[in-house]
Design a protein around this motif. Sequence first.
Motif, short mmCIF file in Angstrom:
data_model
loop_
_atom_site.label_atom_id
_atom_site.label_comp_id
_atom_site.label_asym_id
_atom_site.label_seq_id
_atom_site.Cartn_x
_atom_site.Cartn_y
_atom_site.Cartn_z
N ASP A 89 54.73 40.37 53.96
CA ASP A 89 54.30 39.82 52.71
C ASP A 89 52.72 39.98 52.55
O ASP A 89 52.26 40.32 51.42
N LEU A 90 51.93 39.59 53.60
CA LEU A 90 50.64 39.63 53.72
C LEU A 90 50.01 41.04 53.44
O LEU A 90 49.30 41.23 52.54
N ALA A 91 50.65 41.85 54.22
CA ALA A 91 50.09 43.39 53.94
C ALA A 91 50.47 43.60 52.29
O ALA A 91 49.70 44.50 51.88
N ALA A 92 51.71 43.52 52.01
CA ALA A 92 51.81 44.04 50.48
C ALA A 92 50.73 43.25 49.47
O ALA A 92 50.34 43.97 48.51
N PHE A 93 50.73 42.19 49.91
CA PHE A 93 49.57 41.38 48.90
C PHE A 93 48.34 42.10 48.97
O PHE A 93 47.67 42.45 47.99
N VAL A 94 47.83 42.38 50.33
CA VAL A 94 46.41 43.05 50.47
C VAL A 94 46.43 44.61 49.73
O VAL A 94 45.43 44.78 49.01
N ALA A 95 47.66 45.04 50.02
CA ALA A 95 47.95 46.57 49.48
C ALA A 95 47.69 46.30 47.96
O ALA A 95 46.96 47.27 47.32
N ALA A 96 48.37 45.63 47.21
CA ALA A 96 48.50 45.29 45.90
C ALA A 96 47.17 44.99 45.45
O ALA A 96 46.49 45.47 44.29
N LEU A 97 46.35 44.21 45.95
CA LEU A 97 45.07 43.77 45.65
C LEU A 97 44.02 44.84 45.75
O LEU A 97 43.21 44.96 44.67
N ARG A 98 44.30 45.77 46.62
CA ARG A 98 43.29 46.70 46.56
C ARG A 98 43.52 47.95 45.60
O ARG A 98 42.70 48.76 45.31
N GLU A 99 44.68 47.86 44.92
CA GLU A 99 44.91 48.88 43.80
C GLU A 99 44.41 48.26 42.59
O GLU A 99 44.23 48.98 41.58
N VAL A 100 44.10 46.90 42.45
CA VAL A 100 43.27 46.55 41.09
C VAL A 100 42.21 47.33 40.81
O VAL A 100 41.19 47.38 41.65
N GLU A 101 41.95 47.63 39.64
CA GLU A 101 40.85 48.43 39.36
C GLU A 101 39.74 46.87 39.08
O GLU A 101 39.88 46.26 38.15
N PRO A 102 38.82 47.18 39.99
CA PRO A 102 37.73 46.09 39.96
C PRO A 102 36.44 46.34 39.02
O PRO A 102 35.33 45.63 39.01
N ALA A 103 36.56 46.96 37.96
CA ALA A 103 35.57 47.29 37.02
C ALA A 103 35.10 45.71 36.61
O ALA A 103 35.72 44.96 35.97
N GLY A 104 33.56 45.74 36.77
CA GLY A 104 33.23 44.28 36.31
C GLY A 104 33.52 43.20 37.35
O GLY A 104 33.12 42.04 36.82
N ALA A 105 34.06 43.49 38.33
CA ALA A 105 34.51 42.41 39.17
C ALA A 105 33.23 41.79 39.92
O ALA A 105 32.19 42.53 40.26
N PRO A 106 33.31 40.48 40.28
CA PRO A 106 32.04 40.04 41.01
C PRO A 106 32.33 40.60 42.38
O PRO A 106 33.29 40.91 43.11
#
Length: 176
Positions: free
Chosen positions: A127-144
């Motif tokens: 579950d943790l690996a799936a969360f981290v993998a999904a988080l890494r797919e998010v487009e971070p344009a403008g992210a802090p």
Amino acid sequence: MGGRMHADEADIDEALVRRLLAAQFPRWAGLPLRRFPSSGTVNAVFRLGDELAVRLPRVRQGVGDVAREGRWLPLLAPALPVPIPSVLGQGLPGEGFPWPWSVCRWLDGDNPEAGTLSGDGEALAADLAAFVAALREVEPAGAPGAYRGGPLSRLDGRLRGSSTGARPGRATRPAT
């Protein structure tokens, strides 16, 4: 864990939280309130009823997180495989409290601790690996930018300097 953690920490107690709620979010002011025994060093957390949490920065360094969470959590939530906190209200300084604060949806659960996992540790890891993998797919344009973490090589010298007394054979190669 209600004691002070920082010399420059704001005075935060149940009475303050009740005043803030009454002034800014009266619809929640009558709900039961209790300090949550958190080991967090940046925010004081209070349970508000069964479904909410109040988060107040303990120190000035945590103030920017309130706005960042309000902006980014709603953008991240649809992309992640598990629920994350949602900000339901962003409070303003007042009642003697100098900084913004928030009311969030409470997510029930327990922090995993070594030797106390109930159930399947492999499922938790998946579950943790799936969360981290999904988080890494998010487009971070403008992210802090992250302020906790980064390349391990930047931390190598500090880690070695703080690891005196470690067991022999540990931390013997540079972090990469």
